[in-house]
Scaffold this active site. Structure first.
Site, mmCIF file in Angstrom:
data_model
loop_
_atom_site.group_PDB
_atom_site.id
_atom_site.type_symbol
_atom_site.label_atom_id
_atom_site.label_comp_id
_atom_site.label_asym_id
_atom_site.label_seq_id
_atom_site.Cartn_x
_atom_site.Cartn_y
_atom_site.Cartn_z
ATOM 1 N N CYS A 1 -43.994 -50.039 -6.009
ATOM 2 C CA CYS A 1 -43.075 -49.005 -4.829
ATOM 3 C C CYS A 1 -42.567 -50.704 -3.941
ATOM 4 C CB CYS A 1 -44.196 -48.408 -4.440
ATOM 5 S SG CYS A 1 -42.601 -47.217 -3.844
ATOM 6 N N HIS B 1 -46.987 -45.049 -9.071
ATOM 7 C CA HIS B 1 -48.231 -45.984 -8.526
ATOM 8 C C HIS B 1 -49.065 -44.905 -9.075
ATOM 9 C CE1 HIS B 1 -46.934 -46.246 -3.509
ATOM 10 N NE2 HIS B 1 -45.999 -45.582 -4.154
ATOM 11 N N GLU C 1 -51.565 -46.248 -9.995
ATOM 12 C CA GLU C 1 -53.055 -46.484 -8.556
ATOM 13 C C GLU C 1 -53.779 -45.083 -7.777
ATOM 14 O OE1 GLU C 1 -50.384 -47.527 -7.120
ATOM 15 O OE2 GLU C 1 -50.334 -47.536 -5.783
HETATM 16 N N1 GLN Z 1 -39.748 -47.015 0.523
HETATM 17 C C1 GLN Z 1 -40.703 -47.342 0.934
HETATM 18 C C2 GLN Z 1 -40.387 -48.572 1.360
HETATM 19 O O1 GLN Z 1 -39.217 -49.300 1.265
HETATM 20 C C3 GLN Z 1 -42.048 -47.557 -0.220
HETATM 21 C C4 GLN Z 1 -42.320 -47.205 -0.987
HETATM 22 C C5 GLN Z 1 -43.583 -46.716 -1.128
HETATM 23 O O2 GLN Z 1 -44.912 -48.002 -1.495
HETATM 24 N N2 GLN Z 1 -44.946 -45.849 -1.452
HETATM 25 O O3 GLN Z 1 -40.709 -49.762 2.032
#
Ligand code: GLN
Length: 194
Positions: free
Chosen positions: A80, A171, A173
């Protein structure tokens, strides 16, 4: 024994540490300082707030240190926000680490209330369905020719790899499955060692 580090600047550090502790024969380390990279075989950059993590990475000298870590053939997985930090371009601006030739779009599935999960069989990774959890997730808009797409959700690319770099916009995790972490260990860290 294989040692895996989780970048401990901001975000979902404990969640990665906890799931890694369920896997046998590996050691887990929180990476707080660039020098900690000398003691690990692979690095996970967790989810969180990519703008905050990027600023702190610059402040504490992590940019050059992580680039050198990658240059030395060590494997890195970004989940992410971690994906956002590893990419070449983010919403048409330069990325932070530029270690994988992808263009990404932040928050591409909507805001926090649009978080969702789904199950998907990904044969390269496991024979049972993987649970994929998306929280303010980015998508990969374009990939360079050396990038291999691993998972698409409908037409959206949500996991990819290039040499020693793995990125997922979801994710693993936050699930009870260790499958994706084992995939990283076996196909990236161990494969690079042998
Ligand atoms: N939207 C977040 C960002 O731009 C990332 C979201 C996440 O890591 N769950 O940093």
């Amino acid at each position: 024994m294989i040692k895996i580090g989780v970048l401990d600047i901001q975000g979902g550090v404990e969640e990665h540490v906890n799931i890694l502790k369920k896997i046998e024969n590996i050691e887990v380390l929180k990476v707080k300082y660039p020098k900690d990279l000398n003691n690990i075989d692979g690095l996970i950059i967790p989810g969180g707030e990519s703008t905050t993590i990027s600023k702190l990475m610059k402040k504490y000298g992590f940019i050059e240190a992580i680039k050198n870590f990658s240059k030395n053939g060590k494997s890195i997985w970004g989940t992410c926000a971690g994906l956002i930090l590893l990419s070449n371009k983010v919403d048409d601006e330069d990325g932070t680490l530029k270690l994988i030739d992808i263009d990404v779009s932040r928050n591409a599935f909507g805001s926090q209330i649009n978080s969702f999960s789904c199950n998907k069989i990904v044969e390269k990774i496991s024979s049972i369905p993987l649970e994929l959890i998306f929280i303010r997730a980015p998508i990969i808009k374009n990939v360079g020719e050396n990038v291999k797409v691993l998972i698409r959700l409908e037409d959206k690319i949500v996991a990819a790899k290039q040499n020693n770099i793995l990125v997922t916009s979801f994710h693993p995790e936050l699930t009870n499955q260790t499958l994706f972490h084992e995939y990283f260990i076996n196909n990236f860290i161990k494969a690079k060692r042998s």
